[in-house]
Each structure stands twice: as C-alpha cells, then as structure tokens.
Design a protein around this motif. Structure first.
Motif, PDB file in Angstrom:
ATOM      1  N   VAL A   4      43.577  -5.697  12.856  1.00 16.58           N
ATOM      2  CA  VAL A   4      44.221  -6.147  14.093  1.00 16.58           C
ATOM      3  C   VAL A   4      45.728  -6.243  13.883  1.00 16.58           C
ATOM      4  CG1 VAL A   4      44.462  -8.098  15.676  1.00 16.58           C
ATOM      5  CG2 VAL A   4      42.196  -7.323  14.983  1.00 16.58           C
ATOM      6  N   TYR A   5      46.117  -6.716  12.721  1.00 12.98           N
ATOM      7  CA  TYR A   5      47.554  -6.812  12.438  1.00 12.98           C
ATOM      8  C   TYR A   5      48.205  -5.431  12.486  1.00 12.98           C
ATOM      9  CZ  TYR A   5      51.947  -8.039  10.308  1.00 12.98           C
ATOM     10  OH  TYR A   5      53.276  -8.202  10.095  1.00 12.98           O
ATOM     11  N   GLY A  13      52.420 -14.128  12.099  1.00 11.87           N
ATOM     12  CA  GLY A  13      51.619 -13.324  13.003  1.00 11.87           C
ATOM     13  C   GLY A  13      52.105 -13.530  14.421  1.00 11.87           C
ATOM     14  N   ASP A  14      52.832 -12.551  14.945  1.00 16.61           N
ATOM     15  CA  ASP A  14      53.513 -12.741  16.225  1.00 16.61           C
ATOM     16  C   ASP A  14      52.550 -12.789  17.399  1.00 16.61           C
ATOM     17  OD1 ASP A  14      55.895 -12.821  15.002  1.00 16.61           O
ATOM     18  OD2 ASP A  14      56.323 -10.693  15.235  1.00 16.61           O
ATOM     19  N   PHE A  15      51.414 -12.103  17.253  1.00 22.09           N
ATOM     20  CA  PHE A  15      50.587 -11.967  18.445  1.00 22.09           C
ATOM     21  C   PHE A  15      49.166 -12.442  18.185  1.00 22.09           C
ATOM     22  CE2 PHE A  15      53.997 -10.069  20.542  1.00 22.09           C
ATOM     23  CZ  PHE A  15      54.678  -9.327  19.613  1.00 22.09           C
ATOM     24  N   TRP A  16      48.368 -11.525  17.712  1.00 18.47           N
ATOM     25  CA  TRP A  16      46.953 -11.866  17.573  1.00 18.47           C
ATOM     26  C   TRP A  16      46.651 -12.614  16.271  1.00 18.47           C
ATOM     27  CZ3 TRP A  16      44.694 -11.218  21.999  1.00 18.47           C
ATOM     28  CH2 TRP A  16      45.058 -10.170  22.846  1.00 18.47           C
ATOM     29  N   VAL A  17      47.346 -12.220  15.189  1.00 16.74           N
ATOM     30  CA  VAL A  17      46.978 -12.755  13.865  1.00 16.74           C
ATOM     31  C   VAL A  17      47.693 -14.074  13.607  1.00 16.74           C
ATOM     32  CG1 VAL A  17      46.936 -12.276  11.389  1.00 16.74           C
ATOM     33  CG2 VAL A  17      46.588 -10.419  13.018  1.00 16.74           C
ATOM     34  N   PHE A  32      42.899 -13.506  16.889  1.00 15.85           N
ATOM     35  CA  PHE A  32      42.309 -13.897  18.171  1.00 15.85           C
ATOM     36  C   PHE A  32      42.056 -12.709  19.095  1.00 15.85           C
ATOM     37  CE2 PHE A  32      44.728 -17.457  16.465  1.00 15.85           C
ATOM     38  CZ  PHE A  32      43.681 -18.351  16.293  1.00 15.85           C
ATOM     39  N   TYR A  33      42.189 -11.510  18.551  1.00 19.78           N
ATOM     40  CA  TYR A  33      41.859 -10.306  19.324  1.00 19.78           C
ATOM     41  C   TYR A  33      40.330 -10.187  19.448  1.00 19.78           C
ATOM     42  CZ  TYR A  33      41.963  -5.378  20.737  1.00 19.78           C
ATOM     43  OH  TYR A  33      41.796  -4.195  21.405  1.00 19.78           O
ATOM     44  N   THR A  34      39.645 -10.440  18.294  1.00 27.73           N
ATOM     45  CA  THR A  34      38.173 -10.490  18.331  1.00 27.73           C
ATOM     46  C   THR A  34      37.664 -11.900  18.073  1.00 27.73           C
ATOM     47  OG1 THR A  34      37.790 -10.167  15.972  1.00 27.73           O
ATOM     48  CG2 THR A  34      38.164  -8.183  17.301  1.00 27.73           C
TER      49      THR A  34
END
Lengths: 899, 703
Positions: free
Chosen positions: B556-557, B590-594, B602-604
């Motif tokens: 994801v990262y 982790g700027d977004f999902w990680v 938090f993507y999955t």
C-alpha cells in the motif's frame, strides 16, 4: 495391622495413658526465653524428643534411666538427673548456658538467625524433618511450606529444581553452606544439582526472607538460605540406609563419626549414592555424595576444622525453555504415552542407530568445596573466626551444535512449545539415528554435532570475623570477605554423530580479523573440526571481590538492636581464546563498588510475644553475565549502561509463643531499583538480538504468617499463609545488540549501528508498569498435621496451595524495534495444590536401632501447572509454552539403621 | 480464593481420601477456559515428501492399489508393477490414483485436514532402452569368475587387466528370466599393470636399487638435526604420513594433505617421540614434487620374541631409531576409552611376554578392514615404542596393508597386482550373451575426484557434476554428440543406479525424459485425494499472519501512498518495492494510508502490529479523507475496505509465492479476522500464472 488398629484408636479417642514414666520439663535460654527444638535424649540410647514451641518436652521412658542429656546449637550440653517420682517426673525449667568453650564455629553460624533476637523473618528446618519429609523430593522442596518460598522441579531432571523467595529468582537468593557463599560469581544463581546430595549431612536448613541477617559483603534481595552441615558436633556412631522409590529410584548411604574424642579429634565421613530412571522420560541419573569433616580442638582457645564435600552426578535433563510444550501439545503426546503419563513426556528422549539411549540434554558436574575453619577464642569477650575455602567446579552440559541456528534448535526437540518432527519416530521418541544418517550422507560434514559446554571454575575465598564485647551490652563484629574466581567456559565437540567433520562457520563468521588474526583468512571459518575441537566459545571469566563488613549489636534486657554495613569492590574481566587472538584476548577490567546499610530492633514485649523491625539499603554490583558485559560469552564489549542495582526494604514482624500455640506474622515492602534484565529476539539474519534492559523498578510487598498448634501431646498442627503483591513499577528501556555485543539498527537484520546508543541504535521500551512479576506463586498456603499415635510411629500430612502465579514473558516476534510495546499482564496460572504424606516407624533389629520411612508426594496424583512462559502480548494459556506440570504421585521407602 | 475454588479444593481432598487419584486433565478441565480434550487426539500434520525408489516399490505393492489395479484390468496390474520397477509414474494420473493409499499406509493415524505435499517423478516420452538402462541387474565378479578369466585356479589375479579385459563379458551370468535388451552393471577389480612373476616369502624378489634423486639423510639422522629430505610418502595415518628416503623412514607428525606415493622435499628438524624419529610441524616446509608407485622392502618380522626384544633394544635413554617396514601377526582387539572418545587397536602377538602390538593412528579405511578379537597379518612401519605405567610395552606400527590371518593363501599372481574397483555396463544381446554397453560409468575414483566422499552422488548433485565431468573427459565433443552416463544416486537414504542421457550443445545438457511434479494431497472425511488448494489461516496473530500483513502495508505504501506524494526512493535513488523506503535512515511518515510506524495501513485495514484486519470505518476514515474520499458513509467505507483487500491480497500473494504455479495449486483460500465486525472472513484467489493471483469474484464470505 495391630499397630494400625492402635493408630485408629489413638486418632479416635486420643492416646490412652500408659504405664511408663513420663519425664517433662521446659528448656529456656540465658534470657529465660523458651528454646524450640532443643534435643532431649537418654545417653547411650536412641530414646529422645525435642522441645515444642513453648520449650516444653515430654519423654516417655520404659525402664530404669537416671539421666537425660539436653543440647542445643551454641549452648552447653547438660546432663540432668531423672529422679523417678511415679508415672510423671517434672524436671522443671532447665536453663541453658551459652557455650563459650565448645566454640561452635562462628563462620558457620554467624549468619544463622536466632528466634526472638535477630529481627528478621526466619524459618528453620531441622535435620530430623529433612530425613522424615524429603523422601524423593528435590532438596529445596523441603522448604515449600515456608512462607514466601516457591519451589518447582523446573524441567524435572535430578537436581534441576528452582526456588524463588518473595518473588525473587535464585540470583537474588544468597545460599550459604556453613557460612560460605556458593552462588555463582558470574551470574549469581545456583544449580541445585551441585548440592542435591547435601541433604544427607545437613544439620539444619534455615531461610531468612528479605535482606536477612547475613553480614557478608554480597547481599541478597529475596532471602538467604543457610545450610549447616555436621561438623564437630556429630555424635559417635554411624548409620546405614537404603531406600527405593518410584521409577527405579535407589538411595544408599553410610556414615561414620568418631564424635569428639578424648584427644580433641573428631571425624565424620559419609558416602552416599542415588540412582534411578527419573520420573520424567529419559531423565536417568547417577549421583554420589561424599562428605568428610576432621576437627581438632587444639586447646580451650583454638579449634581447627576441615570440611570437604561434593556431589558428583550425571543426569539427563528436560529443559523447560527448550523442550517445554504448550498445553495443547501436551495433549498430543498422549498418543505415545497414554493420557495418564503425558506430562512425563520428554521431547529429547530417544535412541541412536545402535539402539542406545541418547539425550541432547545431559549434565555432568562435580563441585567439591573444601573449607578450613579456625576458631580462636581470644579471651572471654572476644574471638576471631576464619574460614579459608576453595571450590573446584568441574563439569559440563551437552550443547547441540549445528551448521545453522535452525539445525542447532533441532536438538531441543521442540520450538516455541511445539514439537519438532524433523527427528521424531512414530513412537514419539527423538530419532538420534536419523541425525547420524543425515550426517553420514552429508557431503560437507556433519550438519549437527554434540558438544560439551564446559563450565569449570576455581574459587578461593577468605572470610574472617572478629567479635568483641566492647561494652557490657554492646558487641562489635567486623570482618573481611575476599574472593577470587576464575570460570573457564568452552564448547568442545564430543560426538560428530557419524559425520566426517564439522564446520563451525556460523560462529567463526562472527570472529573479526581485527580481534583474531586467524579470521583474516577467509577459509579459516571452513576449517574441518573433529572431536576435541573447540566451537562457539572459549573464554575465562575472572571475578574478584574484596569486602569489609561490621555490625554493632546492643542487647539490654528485652531489647536487641543492631546496625550493620558493608562495602565491597567487585572487579570483572574476561580472557577470550576464540573470538580474540593472544594479543587481544584480555578485556579491560570493570570495577563496581557496592555497599549495604542495615538496621533492626527486636523487643520481647512479654515472655510470650515479641516485635521486630528492620530496614536496609543495598547498592549491588551488576553481574558479570547480563550486566557488566554486553555478551559475556562471546565479546569484550562492555555495557555502558551498567550501574549498580539498588534495593530498599523495610519489614516488621510479630511473634507469639504460648504453651500450645505459636505464631509469626510479618509484613515487608521491598523496592528494587535500576535492575537490569535481558530479553532476546531472533533477527532476520538468523542471529539472536539481545535487548539489555536497564532502569527497571519492581515493588514487592506482602504479608507472611506461620503458626503451630499443639492441642495434645500426640498431635501437632501447622499452618502457613503468604500473600504477596509483586509488580514491575516502571517501564523498561533497552538497546539491541547482536550475539557479538555490537549495536544493531532498527531493521534487526544484522546491520551494525554507528555506535552504542547512537541515533541509529535500535531500542525498545516495554510498557510494563503494573504488570505482575512472574515465575513464582504470589500466594502460597499450607496446612500440616503430625501424629504420634504410639511409641516409634509418626504420621504426617501436608497440604500446599499455590495461587496468583503468573507466567513469565518474553519478547515475541511481533515486538518492533524503536517502539513502545505494551506488555500484557501475563497468564495467571490457575491455583495448584498437592497433598503429601509421610510416615516413620522406629524399632530395634537385635541391638541396633532402625527406622523405616515412607513418603508419598502428591497423593491424589493431581497434575497442575507450576511454570509457564508467554509472549509479552499473549492472550492466555493457549499462547503459552514451556508449560511445566507438577509431578504426579511419587513414593519412596527407606530403611535406616543406626549403630 | 473464591467459594468455587474452595469447593474444588475440598472435593479434590475428598477424592484423595477415598483413595482415588485425579485424571491427568483434571486441572485443565477445571481451570482453563475453552480447554477441550475429550481424549480424542487430533493429529493434523502438514507433510512434505519426495518419493524415493523404495516408495515407488511400496506403492506398487500396496494392497489397496493392487485392488484398484485389478478392478481396472490386466494392463493396469502390469502398469502398477512397472511403477515399482521403474521408480516413476508413467503419467500424473497414476500418481493421483495410487499415492493416496501410499500416504494412508504411512500415516494411518493422521486426521482429516492433514495435507501432504508429494513430489514425484513421472515419465514424459522415455525410450524403452533408457527405461531398461535405469533398472540394470547388478553383479559383482566372484573369485571363480577371475579364475575363469585367467584360466587357472592358482595363477590368477583377482583383477581384470588390459590383456584380460576382453574376457569379462564372457563370465557374466545370464539368469533364466533375463530378457534381451536388459542391462547389467558389473563391479570388478581392474589393474592397468599386468601381474608380475610369482614370488614367495622365501624368494621376495630382487630388492630394488635405491631410487635416484632421493636423499639418504634419514639413515643417519639424529635428534635436533635440521634436515632436508627428498623422498616419498610410504604410508599414512591420522597422526601424519611416513616419509621415506633411501636412508630410512620417519613420521611427519601432524602433517596434513599428503597422500601415499606423493614425492616431496621436506625441510625440518628431527625430533624424537617414544624413541622413534619424527619431523614435527615447527618450522617444517614441504614441497610436493610429484608422485610415484610405492614398493615395500622385505619386512622385518615382529613375532613374540622380536617384540619383546625391541622393548629393550630400542628403548634405552637417548636411543632413537628410524621407522622400519615390518610384518606383525596377532590377535587384534578394538576397545574404546572410558569417555568414549578414543578407540584403541591393540595386537596380542603370540609368544610375546611383555610386548603388545599397537596400531598407531589407524585410518578409517584400514579400521574398516578390522574386527575385534580376530587374527590378522599386519604390514606397516614400526615407528615407536610407547609405555604403560612407565614401562615400555606397546610396539607401534603404522599400517600399510592388512589381511586376515586365516585367509586362504592368495594366488601367487594376485600378490603382485594392485587394482581398483570399477564399474561397467553390459547389455544382453540376442543369443543370450552380454556385450559391453555404450554407457559411461562414473568410477569410484571419479567420485573422489569430484569431492564426493561416499562413492555416489547425493541427489541432485549429479546434475552439477556430470556436465563438468563430461567436459573434462570429452574435450573434443561436437554438437549433437550423445552420451549415456551411469552413476550411483543416493536419494532418501537409498543407493540406486541411474543412467542419464547427455547431448553436447556447446555444453553437455541432460535430456529430460522425466518430469518432477508436486501435488498437494489432503485428507478429507478419512480419504486422501489431490486437493490443489492452499489454505492460509490468518485469523490468529502469528508470525506468518504478521509477515503477510506487513507485506500488505509495504504494498500500500509503494502503490498507493507513493503515487500520492510520499517519497519513493532512498538516498541513492533506488526504488525499494517491498520495503518501506528510508529517508536519511528514518522511516518516513505515512502521509496517507500507512501509519507512522509502517505496520498498519487503512487502505485495507491490515495491521501487522495487531495481526488482524482493522475494519472499523471510523479508524480508517482518516486515510479515505486524505485520499479525497471523506464523504463516504461507514457502510461505503467497509465495502471499500473489502474491495481493496481483494486487490491488495492478490498482489501480495505474488510477493509471497512468486514461484507458485497452477500445476502446484489451483486456488488459495485466505481466512482473516476483522476487528470491528469481530468476525472471520474467507477470500479465494485463483492461481492464473506463475506467481500471479486473481481474486475469485464473490468468494469473500463471512465465516
């Protein structure tokens, strides 16, 4: 049967009056305080008894006897006339005099506490109790009904028991034999297998909880165990005994003593042997015990005593950390052992291709101790007591080696609590033959070989105490405690397991050319090694310690108070012949200064009750292993974080002694500060990272109660309750190091950080504040009953309960470097309990006296969990491994003939 | 203790007093929540095995398989028998049919859901001749065969020589059931030299002249002499070799890596040990200059009287002697030291009163020829006399050869023939005669030369060594040249002959007539059958679960965060696709999902830290908001999480199983635990290509 009927009658209706003469009396000390456990015997016979909690005794005599002999440690023996006055003869109160002439060796007894005078929590087990109750148990198990003490059999091998006091592990419990400390100088602990035979010659075994009364300069935190052996006090005569027990257990012993002869010489000798198959599968053992004491009273002022003893032994083991299983795995092994015997299973028990039994966990050790004690009564108020001693440790345990850490781990038979099937036969035994086959077929030498992990040592010590009554009520004791110790540690291949040779590249790759020039040759690590060659480690640990101690004791009427202190310097260095060449083999020396300060007071409020209070502060040097050196086995790298551990403790107690009832109640609070600890974690490069945790605080507090009630002459009831509340009271932070003591980066993949505690040095913080201290039941209780239904017969039952016992925790694979990990309160092991019964009957065979002993431990065969380990974030019992269950029912029968 | 505990305690005591013991599980059942052990032992295992020659034989003999084959007809019965003989299946369907009964017979107690990854060999298009080459009859020449070859029962050698080589095929036995075209591999002794004229102990032959070029310094050497010796190695033992020049012989103590027949120049200092001269390792220099054939002089006979005599004549203070070639006859006793680390070989010499013989530093090869308590004639170098309790006792000899004392008198010719073991292949021709086959047999010496200590190849070492062997031995090979190579293969503890075909195409390449395949068998409802489904259970927090979720975080990262602006390269500009990229040695935020720690995304919702899927919409909303999807409802976020999980798991399976093919597994089922719903879910993926996985629509279900 007739006697059994008599017993039943006795139990039901009490003992009927008999026709013999009954001699009664009370024995008191110089302060008119009752002496408990004083010996009353009829000279030249085996008739005798001991005083109860009120100092009273009652002795039935059948026949014409005119004298009884009354004796007690440190007091002059008295002969008292018996003037028959019908069926009952009361000798009244017999006051004992302190024995300045007999000169009990002060080195031996200086650390022994005296009830109602020394202000510490103390329990003493006499030799007769050891003989009666020990049976087939491990030696320390005789203490299991002592408040604050928790004893387990650990893996279950001979001598492999483990003892904790007030929640502190063995490294924090000082064990002294005849006043001489025997805890390992490098790591502070103790292997009881080295001393398992000592029970044959023990005169008394005393535990002092907390800081204790010991004056020597190596302080204990959890408690002190003082074992006093026979010396010049041994009576003339001897004994022969033979016993059998479950699983082929045999004991055989013969002892002889001259007693103190007219020429001032006395000599005691004992030889004993124990052997058996072991309760646990494949834990057979052969153990010997030898003891010799030669004493000479030179004159009224000087006495010399030479004592030497040792317990050479071989036993196969089952180590919980390596071969311990999960609970669900224990269920699986029932397919081989049957349900009833599944907890006896040993994952490393097996056979080779020739059908010969093998074990990857075998221990051979012999650690004789020799001490020469000199007692000099300088004048009527001062004395000098000196012990010069040496300990010669020789022995080894098996240590399976492998080309990789995975190969090495296969010797353990299980991993993380689950059985390994790599070398498992269909009957569940370990297939050592498969290792032989694998090695024989290997084109590049043995994949797995056996080495002996030798741990030899030479230890020399001098302990000298000067005592002077400087004022009428004030006594000064002061002395020196000097020790020098060299421990030699190396691993030597002893069996190639049918391979042609072994390559130790997994260890040699860690040798750096700048430390050992041999490593500059890239092929050096591929050297073909054979039997007798060294692998993994070859180093000496040097420890020296110089200490001074002093104590002032003031005694006035009902008051007794003391202040004491000690200061010591401890120095460590290591000499390494594996990771370093001759030019670099000696490390730098690390010195640590420690000290103790203690004070206490006792007030005998009435003739029946007393109060005491003590407090102390200890600053103790870190240990050689796991303290001063980052990886004491493989590296000279020292720990920049090593600081003295500090302990503050305060304790108060109350004692009550009535004619039929006695009680001890005490409460303690101990604060343990700057403790260090080590946890390990497997890295992605197949090496183990070690986290040296520092700055750990723990708080141990609790209440302890023991009581004794003697409602009638033929029955004696005992009880004990110990409530502890032991928690970690701070978080722990530590840095990661590899097996060579090098700092690791946070990826934990073998990459070395730029420096110790540098920015890129991986760390971890354990959020463990409030988590329970593990490894020992925080609540223990016991009730016991002794019956004396008729002459010669004694019956006893003891019921012990263990609760609030928490599993120990370790860093699992999910612990991430450079983070704070939350440590969950470990699994609280459910309550365990067991019932033991003992019996003895004394009778005559011709003209000699004989006693037959019988013991059944864990009568109702109840298997309960005694020890376990879980990952720091485990959710419950399902996640725990190294789960060790108690033994089931065991028994022994022994006949002893005295002459 | 609560009331319940107290009640339990008293009940236990009551049971005890009634004389009844507890069951082993009393504690577990009373105190461990969820503990279940109804006495049924569940034995679920995941096995891995590669079928061996013995395994194929067992499959062919298996009663269940025989019944299956008989039900199919006579051809199937023959085909099953061929599996045992050929040691492979003729097709993969055979494996599917016959392996289940084989596993069941091996592991009858395994319970349902156990799996076995079975690797087996099956034929592609094997020529009949190659099939026959791989099941040769094995034969070793007997004494009678040699006598037949040499045409004499007395003057024969137990070896084949160049002159008699053509007679070998003629002595090979043909069994009654032998079929034309079958192969035989023959083991025999071979010598390049023809036998010498007969000799007898009374006529030892003409002593050879001292060899030119060797020194004679050992004949006069004394202790502490610094010498330079040119000679050859005449014997070897574990403590070092014996160096011989024209003057005498000494032990090169602890010198390694010299073999019998090596010619050497040695500089060193003469030392003495147990009255025997030797050259130690200090300051020694050795130059190997060549090799020679070793011949021995007339031996000194050490009988009982001689043995007693040397105890006095060779042991005076300061006396020392050079090693002397000797013959000793006596009863050998093999014993072990008390600690089991040393083995002693002592010789009771008849007639000796004080002396005992002792074999010094015996090599494993010599040791293998000796049995304890047996009489032998020993030849070797008498090198020293060692003491027992200070008294000279043991006459030490370094062995060069040994023969049983009661062995029949060897043929006079055989005494003079040095031979080596060899192998050769023969093929049965029409007319019932064997003829040498066109198969290159790897010889015992070849194995040694290739570093194989046990005279065989441990499978699959042959595939590495044989091409090199052929390149060295056939340097002028042309493209298209074909060779059959026979060798002894050790696989799963069993030795067997195999023949492979090699074709030269610039390099020697093995013709693959056989293929290897791995199938997963699973026991279901008591029956084993192929089940090409891999089940991954990530419902618990295990190292495997956490590792998988860490891959998810990394994926994801790299694939979601980085395109949205998170740094993608390290300081050297190198993209690292499966790890979080470090910037200045630090893990970037982790700027977004990680998450900041890099172990949750938090993507999955995968969390390597907690070992579960975090499907709490509220917890994941931050990631969706940062990615511009902040207006989704909780239900929509949960649906997205599930959808993303299918996407990411398929990609991560490719990382974790890059070599997996549809031949091995058709499907992968993953079970996960989701925090939030607090339920277990199952997802299925199809293996569409090597290391490529595709989510199977509709397979995400709640368990």
């Amino acid at each position: 049967m007739k006697r059994l009927l008599l017993l039943m009658l006795g139990l039901s209706f009490g003992l009927m009056a008999s026709a013999q003469t009954i001699v009664t009396g009370t024995v008191v000390d110089e302060n008119d305080q009752p002496l408990i456990g004083a010996s009353i015997v009829v000279p030249e016979t085996t008739l005798g008894t001991t005083t109860d909690v009120s100092g009273s005794f009652e002795l039935m005599l059948r026949g014409e006897y005119t004298k009884v002999q009354i004796s007690y440690l440190n007091y002059k023996t008295q002969l008292v006339d018996v003037v028959s006055a019908g069926k009952r003869t009361n000798l009244g109160t017999i006051k004992m005099e302190l024995d300045a002439i007999a000169m009990e060796d002060i080195v031996i007894t200086q650390s022994v506490a005296v009830q109602r005078r020394t202000p510490v929590a103390v329990s003493t087990v006499a030799a007769s109790e050891i003989e009666f109750k020990l049976g087939g148990q491990e030696f320390p198990e005789i203490l299991k009904s002592t408040p604050g003490v928790y004893v387990t059999k650990d893996g279950g091998g001979y001598g492999d028991s483990k003892i904790n006091m007030r929640g502190f592990k063995s490294a924090n419990i000082a064990v002294m034999i005849n006043g001489v400390p025997v805890n390992d100088m490098e790591w502070g602990g103790l292997y009881w297998s080295n001393w398992a035979g000592l029970s044959d010659v023990t005169r008394s075994m005393q535990t002092q909880r907390g800081m204790g009364a010991s004056k020597i300069s190596s302080p204990s935190v959890g408690g002190t165990i003082n074992i006093v052996t026979n010396t010049i006090d041994a009576k003339k005569g001897g004994s022969v005994s033979y016993g059998i027990g479950n699983d082929g257990a045999n004991t055989m012993a013969v002892s002889l003593s001259t007693g103190l002869m007219d020429n001032g010489w006395a000599m005691s000798v004992l030889l004993a042997k124990r052997w058996g198959d072991g309760y646990i599968q494949g834990t057979g053992y052969d153990a010997y015990n030898w003891f010799v004491n030669i004493s000479k009273r030179l004159n009224d002022r000087h006495q010399l005593s030479l004592t030497a003893f040792g317990s050479p032994q071989r036993h196969n083991q089952r180590k919980p950390l390596y071969a311990g299983l999960k609970i669900t795995e224990w269920d699986k092994v029932a397919q081989w052992t049957g349900e009833a015997d599944k907890y006896r299973y040993n994952a490393v028990y097996g056979f080779d291709n020739n059908g010969k039994e093998r074990s990857s966990m075998v221990n051979y050790y012999h650690k004789p101790q020799i001490s020469l004690n000199h007692q000099w009564q300088i004048d009527y108020k001062s004395s000098l007591s000196t012990a010069l001693y040496m300990s010669i440790g020789r022995g080894y345990g098996y240590s399976g080696q492998g080309r990789t850490s995975a190969d090495r781990a296969k010797w353990n038979g299980s991993k993380d609590g689950e059985l390994l099937y790599d070398f498992r036969k269909s009957d569940g035994t370990f297939d050592y033959g498969a290792i032989q086959d694998m090695n024989a077929q290997s084109a590049d030498g043995s994949k797995m070989v056996m080495s002996k992990s030798s741990n030899n040592h030479m230890w020399y010590g001098l302990l000298s105490t000067y005592t002077n009554e400087i004022l009428p009520d004030l006594e000064l004791s002061a002395g020196v405690d000097v020790r020098y110790y060299v421990g030699e540690h190396k691993n030597e291949i002893i069996d190639l397991y049918d391979g042609a040779y072994f390559i130790d590249d997994s260890d040699r790759r860690n040798v750096k050319a700048e430390n050992n020039a041999a490593a500059a040759d890239p092929n050096w690590k591929y050297e073909k090694l054979g039997v007798g060659d060294i692998v993994y480690r070859d180093y000496d640990g040097h420890v020296h310690q110089e200490g001074l101690f002093a104590q002032l004791e003031w005694t006035k009427n009902k008051f007794n108070a003391f202040v004491s202190g000690s200061v010591s310097n401890t120095g460590y260095w290591r000499v390494d012949r594996f990771y370093y060449d001759a030019a670099h083999q000696r490390s730098k020396t690390m010195n640590f200064v420690g000290f103790t300060a203690k004070a206490g007071a006792n007030w005998n409020m009435t003739e029946h009750s007393n109060l005491f209070l003590n407090l102390g502060y200890i600053s103790r040097a870190p240990f050689f292993s796991g303290g001063a050196f980052l990886q004491s086995t493989t590296s000279h790298m020292t720990n920049p974080d090593a600081v003295n551990e500090k302990v503050f403790s305060v304790e108060a107690g109350y004692g009550l002694r009535l004619e039929k009832f006695a009680l001890n109640l005490n409460a303690y609070y101990t604060k343990w500060m700057d403790k260090s600890d080590v946890r390990s974690k497997l890295m992605s490069n197949d090496d183990y990272a070690r986290v040296n945790l520092t700055g750990i605080d723990a708080r141990h507090m609790g209440i302890e109660l023991d009581l004794r009630y003697k409602p009638a002459r033929w029955v004696n009831l005992t009880g004990m309750l110990s409530l502890g509340d032991w928690i970690w009271s701070s978080n722990a932070r530590g840095y990661y190091y590899d097996s060579q003591g090098q700092p690791m980066t946070k990826e934990l993949n073998g990459e070395v950080a730029s420096g110790i505690m540098a920015e890129d040095h991986a760390w971890i913080e354990l959020d463990q504040k409030g988590v329970h201290v593990a490894g020992s039941a925080q609540t223990t209780a016991a009730v016991g009953a002794d019956f004396y239904p008729f002459k010669g017969l004694r019956l006893s039952a003891n019921f012990n309960v263990y609760a609030n016992n928490y599993a120990d925790f370790y860093l699992g694979s999910s612990a991430i470097a450079n983070s704070v990990v939350e440590v969950k309160d470990p699994w609280k092991i459910p309550v365990g309990h067991q019932l033991d019964i003992s019996a003895s009957y004394s009778f005559k065979i011709g003209k000699v006296n004989a006693t037959i002993y019988g013991n059944v431990n864990n009568l109702y065969n109840y298997n309960y969990v005694m020890d376990a380990q879980c990952a720091y974030d485990a959710n419950g019992w399902e996640d725990c491994y190294a789960v060790m269950y108690s033994f089931g029912r065991t028994y022994t029968v022994r006949l002893k003939v005295n002459f | 203790m609560n009331k319940k505990t107290i009640t339990r305690l008293f009940s236990v005591v009551a049971v005890a007093l009634m004389g009844v013991g507890c069951q082993a599980d009393y504690f577990n059942e009373a105190y461990l929540p969820d503990y279940e052990n109804d006495g049924t032992i569940v034995n679920v295992r995941d096995l891995e095995m590669t079928l061996t020659g013995d395994d194929y034989a067992a499959i062919a003999k298996n009663a269940t398989n025989k019944a299956l084959a008989e039900a199919e007809g006579e051809d199937a019965v023959d085909a099953l028998a061929d599996i045992g003989k050929n040691k492979y299946f003729s097709c993969v369907e055979e494996a599917a049919l016959y392996v289940p009964a084989f596993i069941d017979n091996l592991y009858p107690t395994l319970d349902s859901n156990s799996t076995a990854l079975v690797t087996y060999t099956f034929a592609t298009d094997v020529p009949t001749d190659v099939t026959l080459m791989n099941v040769p009859v094995e034969y070793t020449l007997t004494k009678e065969d040699y006598q037949t070859i040499w045409g004499s029962e007395e003057d024969y050698a137990e070896a084949i020589t160049p002159k008699t080589n053509n007679k070998l095929a003629g002595v090979l036995p043909v069994s009654d059931d032998a079929r034309v075209g079958e192969y035989m591999v023959v083991t025999y002794n071979y010598s390049d030299e023809e036998p010498e004229a007969p000799t007898t102990p009374e006529n030892p032959g003409t002593p050879e002249e001292p060899a030119a070029g060797y020194t004679s310094v050992l004949g006069t050497a004394k202790k502490d002499d610094v010498v330079e010796v040119r000679g050859y190695i005449s014997a070897v033992c574990t403590q070092g070799p014996i160096l011989t020049d024209n003057g005498g012989s000494v032990l090169l103590y602890k010198t390694q890596d010299l073999a019998l027949g090596d010619e050497v120049t040695v500089s060193g200092t003469i030392g003495v040990f147990n009255n025997g001269l030797q050259i130690g390792t200090d300051g020694i220099s050795i130059e190997k200059t060549g090799t020679t054939t070793v011949t021995y002089p007339e031996p000194m006979v050490i009988d009982g009287a001689k043995a007693d005599e040397v105890l006095t004549t060779h042991t005076g203070e300061g006396f020392c002697f050079t090693a002397q070639y000797a013959k000793m006859v006596g009863n050998v006793t093999i014993s072990t030291s008390s600690d089991g680390t040393k083995t002693y070989y002592n010789v009771a010499i008849p007639g000796a009163e004080a002396a005992k013989g002792s074999i010094y530093g015996i090599t494993p090869e010599m040791a293998a020829q000796l049995e304890s308590e047996k009489d032998y004639t020993l030849y070797g170098y008498f090198i020293s006399i060692s003491r027992s309790g200070g008294t000279p006792t043991f006459v030490n000899i370094v062995l060069t050869s040994v023969e049983p004392a009661d062995a029949p008198t060897p043929s006079r010719m055989a005494l003079k023939v040095k031979s080596q073991k060899r192998y050769a292949f023969f093929k049965l021709e029409e007319g019932g005669k064997y003829r040498a086959a066109d198969i290159v047999a790897i010889q015992p010496a070849d194995y040694t030369a290739m570093g194989q200590s046990y005279g065989n190849f441990t499978n699959p070492a042959q595939d590495r060594y044989i091409p090199l062997y052929l390149a060295q031995n056939y340097p002028y090979a042309q493209d298209g040249d074909k060779l059959y190579v026979g060798y002894i293969c050790r696989a799963n503890d069993t030795n067997s002959w195999r023949v492979d075909e090699y074709v030269f195409e610039g390099t020697w390449t093995k013709t693959e007539y056989f293929a290897s395949k791995t199938d997963q068998f699973r026991k279901t409802a008591g029956e084993w059958a192929i089940d090409p489904t891999l089940e991954l259970d990530f419902t618990g927090k295990t190292a495997e679960t956490q590792a998988f979720y860490q891959y998810c975080c990394n994926w994801v990262y790299d694939n979601k965060d980085v395109p949205l602006g998170a740094p993608a390269r390290d300081n050297d500009g190198v993209i690292i696709s499966t790890d979080i990229v470090l910037i200045n040695g630090e893990k970037p935020k982790g700027d977004f999902w990680v998450s900041n720690y890099g172990n949750n995304e938090f993507y999955t919702g995968s969390s390597a830290y907690y070992g579960n899927m975090d499907w709490r919409p509220a917890a994941c909303r931050g990631g969706f908001t940062a990615a511009g999807m902040g207006d989704l409802s909780d239900d929509e976020i949960l649906a997205k999480l599930k959808e993303n999980t299918c996407e990411v798991f398929a990609a991560v399976l490719g990382y974790v199983y890059p070599e997996m093919t549809a031949d091995e597994y058709k499907k992968v089922i993953i079970k996960v635990y989701a925090y939030g719903p607090n339920k277990n879910y199952s997802l299925a993926f199809e293996v569409v290509d090597k290391g490529t996985f595709e989510f199977i629509d509709g397979s995400l279900t709640e368990l």
